[in-house]
Design a protein around this motif. Structure first.
Motif, PDB file in Angstrom:
ATOM      1  N   ALA A 175       0.826  -1.208   0.000  1.00 40.23           N
ATOM      2  CA  ALA A 175       0.000   0.000   0.000  1.00 40.23           C
ATOM      3  C   ALA A 175       0.861   1.260   0.000  1.00 40.23           C
ATOM      4  N   ALA A 176       1.978   1.251   0.729  1.00 38.22           N
ATOM      5  CA  ALA A 176       2.851   2.426   0.778  1.00 38.22           C
ATOM      6  C   ALA A 176       3.457   2.717  -0.581  1.00 38.22           C
ATOM      7  N   ALA A 218       1.932  15.757   0.744  1.00 40.10           N
ATOM      8  CA  ALA A 218       1.477  14.363   0.689  1.00 40.10           C
ATOM      9  C   ALA A 218       2.573  13.450   0.155  1.00 40.10           C
ATOM     10  N   ARG A 219       3.365  13.954  -0.796  1.00 45.72           N
ATOM     11  CA  ARG A 219       4.459  13.130  -1.318  1.00 45.72           C
ATOM     12  C   ARG A 219       5.519  12.889  -0.248  1.00 45.72           C
ATOM     13  N   GLN A 251       6.265   7.373   4.879  1.00 49.09           N
ATOM     14  CA  GLN A 251       5.481   6.181   5.197  1.00 49.09           C
ATOM     15  C   GLN A 251       6.088   4.936   4.575  1.00 49.09           C
ATOM     16  N   HIS A 252       6.597   5.059   3.352  1.00 48.80           N
ATOM     17  CA  HIS A 252       7.189   3.890   2.683  1.00 48.80           C
ATOM     18  C   HIS A 252       8.470   3.451   3.385  1.00 48.80           C
ATOM     19  N   ALA A 263       1.056   9.863  -5.087  1.00 51.49           N
ATOM     20  CA  ALA A 263       1.507  11.189  -4.674  1.00 51.49           C
ATOM     21  C   ALA A 263       2.370  11.832  -5.755  1.00 51.49           C
ATOM     22  N   GLU A 297       2.085   2.080  -3.467  1.00 51.98           N
ATOM     23  CA  GLU A 297       1.008   2.675  -4.274  1.00 51.98           C
ATOM     24  C   GLU A 297       0.762   4.128  -3.882  1.00 51.98           C
ATOM     25  N   GLN A 298       0.868   4.444  -2.603  1.00 55.71           N
ATOM     26  CA  GLN A 298       0.682   5.822  -2.151  1.00 55.71           C
ATOM     27  C   GLN A 298       1.764   6.736  -2.715  1.00 55.71           C
ATOM     28  N   ALA A 335       4.139  10.374   2.051  1.00 55.27           N
ATOM     29  CA  ALA A 335       4.103   9.048   1.430  1.00 55.27           C
ATOM     30  C   ALA A 335       5.491   8.422   1.395  1.00 55.27           C
TER      31      ALA A 335
END
Length: 461
Positions: free
Chosen positions: A385-386, A434-435, A441-442, A393, A388-389, A438
């Motif tokens: 999911a990360a 957001a990028r 988060q990854h 982004a 894909e985010q 993201a």
């Protein structure tokens, strides 16, 4: 006269470098990373020492109290194992006794049976000898020794586990500082853009191509970006404080991070294979199994207390009045068999307690295994999911940048007000934020994936 205003980018650069804006003069040059738009503020002051993720982990492991406590528990377990082994080894001691005694024969019922002999007898004794005992068979001591050896192994694993946990915590704290630095830098860039928009709106109003409302809107946009920067700086200070605490460095130590917030592709692993590998590699599972084995051996040691034990004993020495008078060699040797009969139920009570303790450890093993399987499964899902985010982004930033370009062209040409520009810039700012989130988060999911597999010490930033 107005052709120069039809190009937006030169205006932004000119405003950022001009002397009319004092805050912009103090903005440090940004350093671009492989991912466009993610920047970090360079270190200022007295050139602090660069800090890589590996160096941060090394410093944390050297100063973390929990690591040192785990090392002390390991040393304590080693001492317990040596103490238990001593029950199986020979026990040799030397005893020297020099005494002067006075005995009342009358008190022993012997006084007055010989006329002229005092009832008080005074005499000297000397005794020097070596005493030896050796267990030939004591199954309870053997099992207890095995239990302490297993407990020592568990303490070793626990020390390694603490190091892994600290490594993961430091990497996540390091990541949080990188994320906060990126947000601060992004906010600084947005302030430059917002300030340039204010300058352009003022010029457009002077030329009759914009209204005072356009100037006010641009000012509101600038104020919003100032607030975002202030919030980002607060988050940066908090994240740096946490990293400093983990590294055990002074609270005012300046940090210059060399790590990069970048995307590293990771192939989606097979869940079943990953779970099987984690059950073999995770130190939590290994520790739970060793603790269960130690409890089982301790239970066996208590159960063996009702079995007979066999030992040999011997002593040899000199016995006499004085060392140089009537001191003759004497000795004793033999075999002793100890047969427990009844100790008030103490052994039974200890056995009940040890059985319960072993069952508790067995339940903990099953619980840890289930937890590891769940963590691996969740890590695989989050990893996918990360990724894909991050892709979404990146696409959002590209589209937002195009929207800003079109809105800027329309406003510079005087065919629209700056409301479209402000909305587009706000959307671009949110997309860049957001990028950054993201990407962070990854990286966090990669760290958690390494923790779930038990390979955090081999993590490559």
């Amino acid at each position: 006269m107005f052709l120069s205003r039809h190009v937006w980018l030169p205006v932004i650069i000119g405003v950022a470098l001009s002397g009319n804006s004092a805050p912009a003069q103090h903005l440090p040059p940004v350093r671009r990373l492989p991912v466009p738009g993610v920047v970090y503020p360079p270190a200022g002051g007295h050139a602090p020492r660069p800090l890589s993720p590996a160096r941060a982990v090394e410093m944390a492991l050297a100063g973390e109290t929990s690591v040192r406590l785990a090392a002390e528990r390991r040393e304590e377990a080693r001492g317990r194992a040596l103490e238990a082994r001593a029950a199986l080894l020979p026990n040799l001691s030397g005893v020297v006794t020099r005494a002067n005694s006075a005995i009342n024969l009358a008190a022993q019922g012997l006084g007055g049976f010989l006329p002229g002999i005092s009832s008080i007898i005074v005499f000297d004794t000397f005794d020097a000898r070596l005493q030896l005992t050796q267990q030939l068979f004591d199954w309870s001591a053997v099992q207890r020794h095995r239990a302490t050896q297993t407990a020592r192994q568990a303490a070793e694993v626990e020390a390694q586990l603490v190091r892994q946990q600290i490594t993961g915590e430091v990497l996540l704290a390091y990541l949080d500082v990188l994320r906060a630095q990126s947000l601060v830098s992004a906010a600084e860039r947005e302030i430059v853009t917002a300030r340039a928009l204010v300058h352009l709106a003022q010029e457009q109003r002077a030329a009759g191509l914009a209204t005072q409302l356009d100037v006010v809107r641009a000012g509101v946009r600038l104020a919003e970006e100032d607030a975002r920067r202030a919030q980002a700086q607060v988050e940066l200070e908090q994240s740096q404080a946490r990293l400093r605490r983990l590294m055990a460095v002074p609270a005012d130590a300046e940090l210059t991070l060399t790590g990069e917030l970048r995307f590293v592709p990771v192939s989606t692993p097979d869940v079943a294979a990953a779970q099987s590998a984690a059950l073999q590699q995770r130190l939590e599972v290994v520790l739970a199994r060793l603790q269960y084995e130690a409890a089982s051996r301790e239970q066996a040691a208590v159960a063996a207390e009702h079995l007979p034990s066999v030992e040999v004993f011997a002593d040899y020495g000199l016995n006499g009045v004085r060392p140089n008078r009537f001191a003759l060699p004497t000795r004793t040797f033999g075999v002793r068999v100890n047969v427990p009969v009844f100790n008030g139920g103490a052994s039974f009570g200890r056995l009940v307690a040890e059985k319960s303790r072993a069952r508790q450890r067995e339940l903990e093993v099953a619980d840890v295994q289930r937890q590891v399987e769940q963590e691996v499964r969740l890590a695989v899902v989050l990893l996918s999911a990360a990724a894909e985010q991050v892709a979404a982004a990146e696409q959002a930033v590209t589209l937002a940048q195009r929207e800003v370009e079109l809105a800027e062209e329309r406003f510079a040409a005087g065919v629209a007000d700056n409301l479209e520009v402000i909305r587009a810039q706000s959307a671009l700012s949110q997309a860049r934020t957001a990028r950054i989130q993201a990407l962070a988060q990854h990286v966090m999911t990669r760290v958690n994936w390494a923790l779930a597999l038990g390979t955090i010490e081999q993590f490559q930033w």
